[in-house]
Scaffold this active site. Structure first.
Site, mmCIF file in Angstrom:
data_model
loop_
_atom_site.group_PDB
_atom_site.id
_atom_site.type_symbol
_atom_site.label_atom_id
_atom_site.label_comp_id
_atom_site.label_asym_id
_atom_site.label_seq_id
_atom_site.Cartn_x
_atom_site.Cartn_y
_atom_site.Cartn_z
ATOM 1 C CG HIS A 119 -0.236 0.136 2.537
ATOM 2 N ND1 HIS A 119 0.458 -0.906 3.115
ATOM 3 C CD2 HIS A 119 -0.113 1.190 3.401
ATOM 4 C CE1 HIS A 119 0.965 -0.519 4.268
ATOM 5 N NE2 HIS A 119 0.642 0.762 4.470
ATOM 6 C CG ASP A 121 1.587 5.194 4.760
ATOM 7 O OD1 ASP A 121 1.109 4.052 4.918
ATOM 8 O OD2 ASP A 121 2.688 5.543 5.211
ATOM 9 C CG HIS A 280 4.988 0.966 3.166
ATOM 10 N ND1 HIS A 280 4.441 2.108 2.617
ATOM 11 C CD2 HIS A 280 4.388 0.815 4.373
ATOM 12 C CE1 HIS A 280 3.568 2.634 3.450
ATOM 13 N NE2 HIS A 280 3.504 1.871 4.518
ATOM 14 N NE ARG A 295 1.891 6.534 9.017
ATOM 15 C CZ ARG A 295 0.841 5.864 8.573
ATOM 16 N NH1 ARG A 295 0.963 4.600 8.194
ATOM 17 N NH2 ARG A 295 -0.347 6.440 8.532
#
Length: 304
Positions: A119, A121, A280, A295
């Site tokens: 995917h 983000d 990723h 994150r």
């Protein structure tokens, strides 16, 4: 070299070289296709202008930057990411109690984490992420690696006929298929109103490097908005099945090892990647061990 290979190589993205040489840190490539490790830098200290410029140029060139042994505070984490742009507040993930810009990722010994899908983000936003800064807080001794994929290379090395067939297609990106199972019915209704599906080009142009990037992912891209306009349709299955076939083919490009790099985490490792040009996959091979991450996500531009 056949004609198709020559065409793909001609379409390969140009390497972006940094013109900034006043900084003292090192940048060592991790793989030929994507990723570099940055050494001799202390992220507890604010970046000066030369460091910022050199790191941004390195990010454009390598698409993933890795920093080891960075024992930073949540405040320093936010400050480093904010140097590169405004930060988002994620509407689903839990947040750090003092810094809502930091999402808390990872399961525990009773619940496995579920990031193990290729995917990009927040591609479900009208302005998806420019980049993400992820720090390992607690890592399993073995397992829990993350893969990153160079999606500019994935596009450049598609067969010419495929590149021509997807030119002008638009993908629909949606929050709910991936996150809806975490919500109640009322929460799903509220999230749908706040975050309706959005449309982005299947092939976007990087706003800084001008690279062409394959921009669909299996977590958030649900279908193609204009497949029928671009393709011949005789009967119903030409529309639905052919659309699903091409979308599944494009999804699979992220799984090609030659476009990837694999990172083994250690505590206080930081990964900073360009979400516009990468996908990723967080490998879920360590449960019931724990992997806890924080994150920060930098807001990007409307894809074109």
């Amino acid at each position: 070299m056949n004609a198709e290979t020559a065409t793909a190589e001609q379409a390969a993205p140009a390497i972006i070289r940094s013109g900034v040489r006043k900084t003292s840190f090192t940048i060592d490539p991790i793989s030929p296709m994507i990723g570099a490790e940055v050494g001799r830098i202390d992220l507890t200290m604010p970046l000066d202008d030369d460091q910022y410029a050199a790191l941004r140029a390195a990010l454009l060139e390598h698409k993933l930057l890795v920093f080891r042994d960075q024992d930073i505070t949540p405040r320093q984490h936010v400050d480093f990411a904010h140097r590169f742009g405004d930060l988002e507040i994620h509407p689903v993930f839990p947040h750090h109690p003092e810094h809502p810009e930091l999402v808390l990722l990872g399961g525990d010994h009773t619940t496995a984490a579920r990031e193990n899908v290729y995917h990009t983000d927040v591609s479900w936003r009208a302005r998806p992420s420019m980049g993400s800064v992820l720090r390992c807080v607690e890592c399993p001794t073995v397992g829990g690696d993350t893969l990153w994929v160079n999606m500019a290379a994935a596009y450049a090395r598609l067969p010419q006929t495929v590149r021509e067939s997807i030119d002008g297609l638009v993908g629909v990106h949606d929050l709910l298929p991936a996150f809806g199972t975490r919500m109640t019915d009322d929460e799903r209704t509220a999230r749908r109103a706040a975050y309706p599906p959005v449309m982005h080009p299947v092939v976007r142009t990087h706003p800084e490097t001008q690279e062409r990037i394959l921009y669909v992912n299996e977590a958030f891209t649900t279908h193609l908005a204009n497949f029928v306009e671009k393709n011949d349709v005789r009967v119903g299955f030409d529309f639905r099945l052919a659309e699903m076939d091409i979308l599944q083919y494009l999804f699979r490009q992220a799984a090609i090892p030659e476009y990837q790099v694999r990172l083994k985490w250690r505590p206080n490792t930081i990964a900073f990647w360009d979400n516009r040009a990468t996908q990723h996959y967080a490998i879920q091979d360590y449960f019931p061990a724990r992997r806890r991450m924080m994150r920060a996500t930098i807001i990007g531009e409307v894809p074109v």
